[in-house]
Design a protein around this motif. Structure first.
Motif, PDB file in Angstrom:
ATOM      1  N   UNK A   1       0.856  -1.188   0.000  1.00 60.58           N
ATOM      2  CA  UNK A   1       0.000   0.000   0.000  1.00 60.58           C
ATOM      3  C   UNK A   1       0.892   1.239   0.000  1.00 60.58           C
ATOM      4  N   UNK A   2       0.326   2.369  -0.437  1.00 67.59           N
ATOM      5  CA  UNK A   2       1.085   3.625  -0.410  1.00 67.59           C
ATOM      6  C   UNK A   2       1.520   3.896   1.033  1.00 67.59           C
ATOM      7  N   UNK A   3       2.828   4.083   1.275  1.00 68.60           N
ATOM      8  CA  UNK A   3       3.306   4.257   2.659  1.00 68.60           C
ATOM      9  C   UNK A   3       2.867   5.591   3.274  1.00 68.60           C
ATOM     10  N   UNK A   4       2.876   5.633   4.582  1.00 73.18           N
ATOM     11  CA  UNK A   4       2.538   6.851   5.328  1.00 73.18           C
ATOM     12  C   UNK A   4       3.819   7.662   5.524  1.00 73.18           C
ATOM     13  N   UNK A   5       3.896   8.862   4.923  1.00 73.25           N
ATOM     14  CA  UNK A   5       5.141   9.620   5.088  1.00 73.25           C
ATOM     15  C   UNK A   5       5.169  10.371   6.407  1.00 73.25           C
ATOM     16  N   UNK A   6       6.382  10.607   6.883  1.00 70.36           N
ATOM     17  CA  UNK A   6       6.572  11.493   8.033  1.00 70.36           C
ATOM     18  C   UNK A   6       6.982  12.860   7.530  1.00 70.36           C
ATOM     19  N   UNK A   7       7.685  13.614   8.367  1.00 73.11           N
ATOM     20  CA  UNK A   7       8.156  14.943   7.943  1.00 73.11           C
ATOM     21  C   UNK A   7       9.189  14.791   6.831  1.00 73.11           C
ATOM     22  N   UNK A   8       9.137  15.713   5.864  1.00 76.61           N
ATOM     23  CA  UNK A   8      10.073  15.658   4.735  1.00 76.61           C
ATOM     24  C   UNK A   8      11.385  16.367   5.074  1.00 76.61           C
ATOM     25  N   UNK A   9      12.482  15.760   4.638  1.00 81.55           N
ATOM     26  CA  UNK A   9      13.803  16.363   4.808  1.00 81.55           C
ATOM     27  C   UNK A   9      14.111  17.248   3.603  1.00 81.55           C
ATOM     28  N   UNK A  10      15.257  17.895   3.660  1.00 76.40           N
ATOM     29  CA  UNK A  10      15.699  18.734   2.540  1.00 76.40           C
ATOM     30  C   UNK A  10      15.844  17.892   1.270  1.00 76.40           C
ATOM     31  N   UNK A  11      16.395  16.691   1.413  1.00 84.36           N
ATOM     32  CA  UNK A  11      16.570  15.806   0.254  1.00 84.36           C
ATOM     33  C   UNK A  11      15.212  15.402  -0.332  1.00 84.36           C
ATOM     34  N   UNK A  12      14.243  15.138   0.533  1.00 83.47           N
ATOM     35  CA  UNK A  12      12.894  14.775   0.059  1.00 83.47           C
ATOM     36  C   UNK A  12      12.280  15.932  -0.727  1.00 83.47           C
ATOM     37  N   UNK A  13      12.363  17.122  -0.113  1.00 84.21           N
ATOM     38  CA  UNK A  13      11.776  18.304  -0.755  1.00 84.21           C
ATOM     39  C   UNK A  13      12.442  18.611  -2.090  1.00 84.21           C
ATOM     40  N   UNK A  14      13.754  18.361  -2.170  1.00 82.24           N
ATOM     41  CA  UNK A  14      14.484  18.636  -3.417  1.00 82.24           C
ATOM     42  C   UNK A  14      13.963  17.743  -4.542  1.00 82.24           C
ATOM     43  N   UNK A  15      13.797  16.442  -4.272  1.00 84.69           N
ATOM     44  CA  UNK A  15      13.317  15.522  -5.302  1.00 84.69           C
ATOM     45  C   UNK A  15      11.860  15.806  -5.661  1.00 84.69           C
ATOM     46  N   UNK A  16      11.021  15.973  -4.657  1.00 82.76           N
ATOM     47  CA  UNK A  16       9.610  16.283  -4.930  1.00 82.76           C
ATOM     48  C   UNK A  16       9.477  17.602  -5.676  1.00 82.76           C
ATOM     49  N   UNK A  17      10.302  18.576  -5.303  1.00 84.30           N
ATOM     50  CA  UNK A  17      10.264  19.874  -5.987  1.00 84.30           C
ATOM     51  C   UNK A  17      10.634  19.733  -7.453  1.00 84.30           C
ATOM     52  N   UNK A  18      11.683  18.942  -7.730  1.00 79.45           N
ATOM     53  CA  UNK A  18      12.106  18.730  -9.122  1.00 79.45           C
ATOM     54  C   UNK A  18      10.986  18.084  -9.932  1.00 79.45           C
ATOM     55  N   UNK A  19      10.316  17.096  -9.323  1.00 78.57           N
ATOM     56  CA  UNK A  19       9.218  16.408 -10.015  1.00 78.57           C
ATOM     57  C   UNK A  19       8.030  17.345 -10.240  1.00 78.57           C
ATOM     58  N   UNK A  20       7.701  18.124  -9.220  1.00 72.32           N
ATOM     59  CA  UNK A  20       6.525  19.000  -9.312  1.00 72.32           C
ATOM     60  C   UNK A  20       6.776  20.215 -10.200  1.00 72.32           C
ATOM     61  N   UNK A  21       8.038  20.549 -10.425  1.00 71.53           N
ATOM     62  CA  UNK A  21       8.357  21.699 -11.292  1.00 71.53           C
ATOM     63  C   UNK A  21       8.593  21.299 -12.742  1.00 71.53           C
ATOM     64  N   UNK A  22       8.414  20.033 -13.055  1.00 70.68           N
ATOM     65  CA  UNK A  22       8.694  19.571 -14.419  1.00 70.68           C
ATOM     66  C   UNK A  22       7.705  20.103 -15.450  1.00 70.68           C
ATOM     67  N   UNK A  23       6.429  20.203 -15.100  1.00 70.16           N
ATOM     68  CA  UNK A  23       5.412  20.525 -16.116  1.00 70.16           C
ATOM     69  C   UNK A  23       5.728  21.801 -16.897  1.00 70.16           C
ATOM     70  N   UNK A  24       5.991  22.950 -16.262  1.00 68.60           N
ATOM     71  CA  UNK A  24       6.245  24.147 -17.072  1.00 68.60           C
ATOM     72  C   UNK A  24       7.473  24.020 -17.966  1.00 68.60           C
ATOM     73  N   UNK A  25       8.488  23.267 -17.498  1.00 66.14           N
ATOM     74  CA  UNK A  25       9.696  23.069 -18.314  1.00 66.14           C
ATOM     75  C   UNK A  25       9.350  22.224 -19.538  1.00 66.14           C
ATOM     76  N   UNK A  26       8.670  21.099 -19.301  1.00 63.71           N
ATOM     77  CA  UNK A  26       8.315  20.189 -20.393  1.00 63.71           C
ATOM     78  C   UNK A  26       7.324  20.871 -21.339  1.00 63.71           C
ATOM     79  N   UNK A  27       6.384  21.617 -20.788  1.00 64.53           N
ATOM     80  CA  UNK A  27       5.387  22.303 -21.620  1.00 64.53           C
ATOM     81  C   UNK A  27       6.061  23.258 -22.611  1.00 64.53           C
ATOM     82  N   UNK A  28       7.010  24.034 -22.124  1.00 63.98           N
ATOM     83  CA  UNK A  28       7.690  25.004 -22.995  1.00 63.98           C
ATOM     84  C   UNK A  28       8.431  24.297 -24.128  1.00 63.98           C
ATOM     85  N   UNK A  29       9.060  23.172 -23.824  1.00 64.83           N
ATOM     86  CA  UNK A  29       9.815  22.440 -24.859  1.00 64.83           C
ATOM     87  C   UNK A  29       8.875  21.774 -25.869  1.00 64.83           C
ATOM     88  N   UNK A  30       7.812  21.167 -25.381  1.00 66.37           N
ATOM     89  CA  UNK A  30       6.871  20.497 -26.291  1.00 66.37           C
ATOM     90  C   UNK A  30       6.178  21.521 -27.182  1.00 66.37           C
TER      91      UNK A  30
END
Length: 516
Positions: A375-404
């Protein structure tokens, strides 16, 4: 989906004198990716492809095959319809220039041009290439050792003298140049824009737009001894498909087209003749014409005589459908010429798809299956490393949109693969297999971050690899309603406790049979 955001894009209509090859698949694939992307991004999309079925070349081929031209075109057009299903293209319409709707459309376009004084009757004497369905000036030709006149494309030309209607193209030189200046994005890439502008600046001659020496085509209204020039006929398919001459309904909704995607060999027709025809008929020209490059095969030009023409079916059967789609758009900067090689294809499949993307998905979801009760795990508090990866994933759309949106498909994929690389490094650095023993709660957070990153990647890779992306989203228990771009970001995040199916590999490695 309805709304004010519409997007109309087209492939060239493919000439039925040919069988589909990698070049045809490439053009339509680029349009398919763009169409799928725009739909996921909330647009009401119309995506058109089809076949060009008139002209002297088709008439000759039908005669050589011993069948009527209509029977010949019915048979060969089907090959291009089959390509649609083979490559999983999502076009909304498939037009054939032999259809009644198209004949009515082209004849009305002709009437408008004639009534505006843009067409006149004269006689034509000059060099004509049956293969290219194009007229060439003496200064464009070379002479072969046997004395034949050869076009810049390598096609033989023949001297033609016959009565002909002409379109006053010479009168459009300044107006076209002004149009290009006012619409700098009309022709892309930039190098092709410069080529077209140089051609127009060098001087335009009136264009012969009818023929009398053959019959397989659309008759000129009021003078059926003349058959319309096949390019005037063919180009009009783009307005036929939105209902022209009815300028309400789909025409009002979708025209002018947002994009005509073409091969570089037919740019002149689309960027010079077509806007001139439309403006002369008091119709809006399209917003953009993009000319992409050609493919060579293992370093050699594709040719029937070399026997190296690759059928799309061969690629799909050998390497897989989504693997083929991915390779064609990742391997070469879109707009440049590209080379297909078996070695490069295998490197892309095993490196980018199996090792990078597939491995990230497989090991992340397998660990969730084993260690988090499937099952989808229950997350705890996010660390800097977590936020960095999630941020990169969540910021992809405008980058990909501009290129496409600018047809830089390879750059869009580079951006997505950068986050895949981030994800793989994150797994190695966080070592969730070790956290299982020392800090199970932290392990759950790490695995949640990975699952959420993979969700973003799978949603964004849908236009390029629809089947593989659907399998990944299935494994994250994301239903059809959860796959649009509106679900990207924290608002559509995975819900802890959601049961997940047993993970399955999505990108198998390619094993060369000859070497195994």
């Amino acid at each position: 989906m309805t709304g004010s955001k519409t997007f109309y894009l087209t492939t060239p209509i493919y000439y039925v004198n040919d069988v589909p090859h990698i070049g045809h698949a490439y053009t339509t694939l680029a349009c398919d990716v763009l169409a799928r992307f725009m739909r996921l991004d909330g647009y009401d999309v119309k995506f058109l492809t089809g076949t060009d079925e008139h002209g002297q070349k088709v008439e000759k081929s039908a005669m050589n095959a011993g069948i009527a031209p209509q029977e010949f075109t019915d048979r060969v057009s089907k090959n291009f319809r089959d390509l649609v299903s083979l490559m999983n293209f999502s076009n909304d319409d498939f037009i054939r220039t032999t259809e009644p709707r198209h004949i009515a459309s082209v004849q009305e376009l002709w009437r408008r041009l004639e009534s505006a004084g843009e067409i006149y009757l004269g006689s034509y004497a000059g060099w004509y290439s049956v293969r290219d369905e194009a007229f060439y000036g003496e200064d464009e030709l070379t002479t072969s050792p046997s004395g034949k006149k050869i076009a810049p494309t390598g096609a033989e030309c023949e001297w033609v003298e016959e009565p002909s209607y002409f379109f006053r193209l010479s009168a459009w030189q300044d107006r076209l140049l002004e149009f290009y200046e006012q619409n700098p994005d009309f022709i892309a890439p930039a190098g092709k824009r410069n080529e077209v502008m140089a051609f127009v600046k060098s001087g335009l001659k009136d264009l012969s737009v009818s023929r009398t020496t053959f019959k397989w085509g659309i008759p000129v209204p009021g003078n059926p001894d003349h058959i319309m020039y096949v390019w005037l006929d063919a180009l009009a398919n783009y307005i036929t498909a939105v209902g022209f001459p009815d300028e309400s309904g789909e025409y009002a909704k979708y025209w002018p087209a947002n994009l005509h995607m073409v091969g570089k060999d037919i740019l002149r027709f689309h960027a010079v003749y077509w806007p001139a025809f439309l403006m002369a008929a008091k119709l809006a020209p399209p917003k953009r014409v993009f000319a992409h490059g050609w493919w060579t095969i293992e370093g050699q030009k594709m040719s029937k005589s070399l026997g190296n023409v690759i059928a799309p079916e061969t690629l799909v059967n050998t390497y897989g459908l989504d693997q083929t789609r991915y390779f064609l758009l990742r391997e070469v900067p879109f707009g440049n010429d590209g080379d297909f090689s078996h070695k490069q294809m295998v490197q892309r499949i095993n490196g980018n798809l199996a090792n990078d993307y597939g491995n990230l998905v497989q090991r992340s979801l397998s660990m969730i299956g084993k260690n988090c009760g499937a099952a989808v795990p229950q997350p705890g508090a996010f660390t800097e490393a977590d936020d960095a990866l999630l941020g990169a994933a969540r910021n992809l759309l405008p980058i990909v949109r501009a290129e496409i949106r600018s047809q830089s498909f390879h750059k869009a994929l580079d951006a997505i693969w950068a986050v895949i690389g981030d994800g793989n490094r994150y797994v190695d650095e966080q070592a969730p297999w070790a956290l299982k023993k020392t800090d199970p709660a932290r392990m759950a957070t790490v695995l949640y971050v990975l699952a959420e990153t993979i969700r973003h990647l799978a949603i964004l890779t849908q236009p390029i690899m629809p089947e593989a992306s659907a399998k990944i989203l299935d494994q994250l228990a994301q239903g059809p309603e959860a796959r649009g771009f509106d679900r990207l970001g924290a608002g559509g995040a995975l819900v802890a406790g959601t049961p997940l199916p047993t993970p399955q590999g999505v990108f198998p490695r390619y094993v060369d049979e000859a070497k195994s």
